[in-house]
Design a protein around this motif. Structure first.
Motif, PDB file in Angstrom:
ATOM      1  N   LEU A  78      29.303  55.937  28.760  1.00 43.27           N
ATOM      2  CA  LEU A  78      28.391  54.802  28.859  1.00 43.27           C
ATOM      3  C   LEU A  78      29.199  53.691  29.523  1.00 43.27           C
ATOM      4  CD1 LEU A  78      27.463  56.617  26.386  1.00 43.27           C
ATOM      5  CD2 LEU A  78      26.337  54.543  25.536  1.00 43.27           C
ATOM      6  N   GLU A  79      28.900  53.405  30.763  1.00 46.52           N
ATOM      7  CA  GLU A  79      29.705  52.468  31.541  1.00 46.52           C
ATOM      8  C   GLU A  79      29.705  51.062  30.931  1.00 46.52           C
ATOM      9  OE1 GLU A  79      31.682  53.156  33.977  1.00 46.52           O
ATOM     10  OE2 GLU A  79      31.104  55.244  34.340  1.00 46.52           O
ATOM     11  N   SER A  80      28.554  50.635  30.452  1.00 48.90           N
ATOM     12  CA  SER A  80      28.433  49.315  29.827  1.00 48.90           C
ATOM     13  C   SER A  80      27.362  49.439  28.753  1.00 48.90           C
ATOM     14  CB  SER A  80      28.041  48.270  30.875  1.00 48.90           C
ATOM     15  OG  SER A  80      27.866  46.998  30.274  1.00 48.90           O
ATOM     16  N   ALA A  81      27.817  49.664  27.529  1.00 45.14           N
ATOM     17  CA  ALA A  81      26.887  49.992  26.450  1.00 45.14           C
ATOM     18  C   ALA A  81      25.861  48.885  26.223  1.00 45.14           C
ATOM     19  CB  ALA A  81      27.659  50.266  25.168  1.00 45.14           C
ATOM     20  N   SER A  82      24.649  49.309  25.942  1.00 50.46           N
ATOM     21  CA  SER A  82      23.579  48.356  25.618  1.00 50.46           C
ATOM     22  C   SER A  82      22.924  48.776  24.309  1.00 50.46           C
ATOM     23  CB  SER A  82      22.536  48.309  26.743  1.00 50.46           C
ATOM     24  OG  SER A  82      21.928  49.574  26.878  1.00 50.46           O
ATOM     25  N   THR A  83      22.237  47.847  23.685  1.00 47.68           N
ATOM     26  CA  THR A  83      21.658  48.123  22.368  1.00 47.68           C
ATOM     27  C   THR A  83      20.631  49.255  22.417  1.00 47.68           C
ATOM     28  OG1 THR A  83      20.056  46.347  22.713  1.00 47.68           O
ATOM     29  CG2 THR A  83      22.060  45.792  21.480  1.00 47.68           C
ATOM     30  N   ASN A  84      19.968  49.435  23.556  1.00 46.30           N
ATOM     31  CA  ASN A  84      18.982  50.514  23.629  1.00 46.30           C
ATOM     32  C   ASN A  84      19.624  51.900  23.793  1.00 46.30           C
ATOM     33  OD1 ASN A  84      19.718  50.589  26.327  1.00 46.30           O
ATOM     34  ND2 ASN A  84      17.795  49.765  27.088  1.00 46.30           N
ATOM     35  N   GLN A  85      20.949  51.924  23.809  1.00 49.89           N
ATOM     36  CA  GLN A  85      21.655  53.201  23.815  1.00 49.89           C
ATOM     37  C   GLN A  85      22.126  53.595  22.413  1.00 49.89           C
ATOM     38  OE1 GLN A  85      24.439  52.152  27.059  1.00 49.89           O
ATOM     39  NE2 GLN A  85      23.494  53.814  28.242  1.00 49.89           N
ATOM     40  N   THR A  86      21.722  52.820  21.432  1.00 50.41           N
ATOM     41  CA  THR A  86      21.943  53.207  20.042  1.00 50.41           C
ATOM     42  C   THR A  86      21.109  54.452  19.771  1.00 50.41           C
ATOM     43  OG1 THR A  86      22.444  50.987  19.237  1.00 50.41           O
ATOM     44  CG2 THR A  86      21.541  52.562  17.643  1.00 50.41           C
ATOM     45  N   SER A  87      21.783  55.532  19.367  1.00 46.24           N
ATOM     46  CA  SER A  87      21.088  56.804  19.239  1.00 46.24           C
ATOM     47  C   SER A  87      22.019  57.849  18.647  1.00 46.24           C
ATOM     48  CB  SER A  87      20.601  57.283  20.620  1.00 46.24           C
ATOM     49  OG  SER A  87      19.802  58.439  20.532  1.00 46.24           O
ATOM     50  N   MET A  88      21.446  59.037  18.393  1.00 47.65           N
ATOM     51  CA  MET A  88      22.228  60.224  18.050  1.00 47.65           C
ATOM     52  C   MET A  88      22.460  60.994  19.344  1.00 47.65           C
ATOM     53  SD  MET A  88      23.680  62.415  15.998  1.00 47.65           S
ATOM     54  CE  MET A  88      23.113  62.341  14.292  1.00 47.65           C
ATOM     55  N   TYR A  89      23.722  61.273  19.650  1.00 46.47           N
ATOM     56  CA  TYR A  89      24.063  62.007  20.861  1.00 46.47           C
ATOM     57  C   TYR A  89      24.530  63.411  20.485  1.00 46.47           C
ATOM     58  CZ  TYR A  89      23.542  57.723  23.433  1.00 46.47           C
ATOM     59  OH  TYR A  89      23.008  56.589  23.996  1.00 46.47           O
ATOM     60  N   LEU A  90      23.907  64.392  21.128  1.00 44.31           N
ATOM     61  CA  LEU A  90      24.196  65.790  20.825  1.00 44.31           C
ATOM     62  C   LEU A  90      24.694  66.500  22.078  1.00 44.31           C
ATOM     63  CD1 LEU A  90      20.970  66.403  18.768  1.00 44.31           C
ATOM     64  CD2 LEU A  90      23.267  66.674  17.855  1.00 44.31           C
ATOM     65  N   CYS A  91      25.773  67.234  21.899  1.00 39.72           N
ATOM     66  CA  CYS A  91      26.326  68.060  22.961  1.00 39.72           C
ATOM     67  C   CYS A  91      25.977  69.509  22.667  1.00 39.72           C
ATOM     68  CB  CYS A  91      27.838  67.881  23.003  1.00 39.72           C
ATOM     69  SG  CYS A  91      28.693  68.952  24.163  1.00 39.72           S
ATOM     70  N   ALA A  92      25.763  70.296  23.707  1.00 37.45           N
ATOM     71  CA  ALA A  92      25.467  71.716  23.529  1.00 37.45           C
ATOM     72  C   ALA A  92      26.097  72.521  24.651  1.00 37.45           C
ATOM     73  CB  ALA A  92      23.952  71.946  23.493  1.00 37.45           C
ATOM     74  N   SER A  93      26.249  73.822  24.398  1.00 44.33           N
ATOM     75  CA  SER A  93      26.744  74.712  25.438  1.00 44.33           C
ATOM     76  C   SER A  93      25.965  76.016  25.402  1.00 44.33           C
ATOM     77  CB  SER A  93      28.247  74.990  25.264  1.00 44.33           C
ATOM     78  OG  SER A  93      28.486  75.809  24.138  1.00 44.33           O
ATOM     79  N   SER A  94      25.975  76.723  26.521  1.00 44.39           N
ATOM     80  CA  SER A  94      25.318  78.027  26.575  1.00 44.39           C
ATOM     81  C   SER A  94      25.921  78.848  27.700  1.00 44.39           C
ATOM     82  CB  SER A  94      23.806  77.885  26.785  1.00 44.39           C
ATOM     83  OG  SER A  94      23.514  77.439  28.092  1.00 44.39           O
ATOM     84  N   ILE A  95      25.628  80.158  27.637  1.00 44.65           N
ATOM     85  CA  ILE A  95      26.079  81.060  28.689  1.00 44.65           C
ATOM     86  C   ILE A  95      25.182  80.871  29.896  1.00 44.65           C
ATOM     87  CG2 ILE A  95      26.389  83.484  29.316  1.00 44.65           C
ATOM     88  CD1 ILE A  95      26.744  84.081  26.354  1.00 44.65           C
ATOM     89  N   LEU A  96      25.743  80.918  31.077  1.00 46.22           N
ATOM     90  CA  LEU A  96      24.951  80.839  32.296  1.00 46.22           C
ATOM     91  C   LEU A  96      24.242  82.168  32.518  1.00 46.22           C
ATOM     92  CD1 LEU A  96      24.230  79.191  34.864  1.00 46.22           C
ATOM     93  CD2 LEU A  96      26.161  80.317  35.965  1.00 46.22           C
ATOM     94  N   ALA A  97      22.914  82.115  32.570  1.00 45.08           N
ATOM     95  CA  ALA A  97      22.106  83.294  32.884  1.00 45.08           C
ATOM     96  C   ALA A  97      22.433  84.484  31.996  1.00 45.08           C
ATOM     97  CB  ALA A  97      22.280  83.673  34.354  1.00 45.08           C
ATOM     98  N   GLY A  98      22.567  84.226  30.710  1.00 45.92           N
ATOM     99  CA  GLY A  98      22.795  85.319  29.776  1.00 45.92           C
ATOM    100  C   GLY A  98      21.489  85.974  29.366  1.00 45.92           C
ATOM    101  N   ASP A  99      21.546  86.832  28.368  1.00 43.70           N
ATOM    102  CA  ASP A  99      20.336  87.489  27.889  1.00 43.70           C
ATOM    103  C   ASP A  99      19.386  86.503  27.229  1.00 43.70           C
ATOM    104  OD1 ASP A  99      22.069  90.521  26.904  1.00 43.70           O
ATOM    105  OD2 ASP A  99      21.226  89.872  28.818  1.00 43.70           O
ATOM    106  N   THR A 100      19.930  85.451  26.704  1.00 43.33           N
ATOM    107  CA  THR A 100      19.103  84.418  26.085  1.00 43.33           C
ATOM    108  C   THR A 100      19.537  83.065  26.618  1.00 43.33           C
ATOM    109  OG1 THR A 100      20.508  83.832  24.208  1.00 43.33           O
ATOM    110  CG2 THR A 100      19.132  85.788  23.981  1.00 43.33           C
ATOM    111  N   ASP A 101      18.711  82.074  26.368  1.00 44.13           N
ATOM    112  CA  ASP A 101      19.077  80.711  26.741  1.00 44.13           C
ATOM    113  C   ASP A 101      19.484  79.906  25.519  1.00 44.13           C
ATOM    114  OD1 ASP A 101      16.591  80.529  29.361  1.00 44.13           O
ATOM    115  OD2 ASP A 101      18.710  81.051  29.424  1.00 44.13           O
TER     116      ASP A 101
END
Lengths: 114, 114
Positions: A78-101
């Motif tokens: 967040l280059e310059s945080a603002s109050t409207n960026q108050t939130s829950m931030y979630l990171c995720a990962s997955s396999i590229l083009a695997g059997d499932t997404d």
């Protein structure tokens, strides 16, 4: 088991500060994602990356940037945080083009911008 | 334009009864659908999925039904248990067009009363 870790569970910052949220996954996944979750708005995609140094904008990229210098690590900035960026931030990962997404999520970072 | 919709923000059921969570989508290119479960202060975890070539997928107490003509899917939990109380997100992806990236609904909060 896939493990996705986020650098902080709770973070409090002031308006205008530069904020770094770090995410690391240990399963050699190609895809990594950053979402924010707000009440009544579900999970909204900010940015995603399908390879090192590659990034694509999601649905709400404004005010954010990302960095992926190594396959296992995806940073949200967040280059310059603002109050409207108050939130829950979630990171995720997955396999590229695997059997499932199936995406594997970290525990989340609750960011408060004062 | 919300491509994945969960029209019920909340659902309350009695322990032992059936819980039915619904999800509608608009994009005909979606061909893979997932349900995630999220407890407070944790990241979402994958629950069950279904490919568009099927109309039903079952895993223990959880069954997902897909009606492609109606662009509708549902998650059935039988019997419901208090530990099932969580937020459930429906997600959809178009694997032939954008492998790995999913679009999420807003979530339905399920409360199972003892």
């Amino acid at each position: 088991d896939v493990k996705v870790t986020q650098s902080s569970r709770y973070l409090v910052k002031r308006t205008g500060e530069k904020v770094f949220l770090e995410c690391v996954q240990d399963m050699d996944h190609e895809n990594m994602f950053w979402y924010r979750q707000d009440p009544g708005l579900g999970l909204r995609l900010i940015y995603f990356s399908y390879d090192v140094k590659m990034k694509e904008k999601g649905d709400i990229p404004e005010g954010y940037s990302v960095s992926r210098e190594k396959k296992e690590r995806f940073s949200l900035i967040l280059e310059s945080a603002s109050t409207n960026q108050t939130s829950m931030y979630l990171c995720a990962s997955s396999i590229l083009a695997g059997d499932t997404d199936t995406q594997y999520f970290g525990p989340g970072t609750r960011l408060t911008v004062l | 334009d919300q491509q994945v919709k969960q029209n019920s923000p909340s659902l309350s059921v009695q322990e032992g009864r059936i819980s039915i969570l619904n999800c509608d989508y608009t994009n005909s290119m979606f061909d893979y659908f997932l349900w995630y479960k999220k407890y407070p202060a944790e990241g979402p975890t994958f629950l069950i999925s279904i490919s568009s070539i099927k109309d039903k997928n079952e895993d223990g107490r959880f069954t997902v039904f897909l009606n492609k003509s109606a662009k509708h899917l549902s998650l059935h939990i039988v019997p419901s248990q208090p530990g099932d109380s969580a937020v459930y997100f429906c997600a959809a992806s178009g694997r032939s067009t954008n492998a790995g990236k999913s679009t999420f609904g807003d979530g339905t909060t399920l409360t199972v009363k003892p």
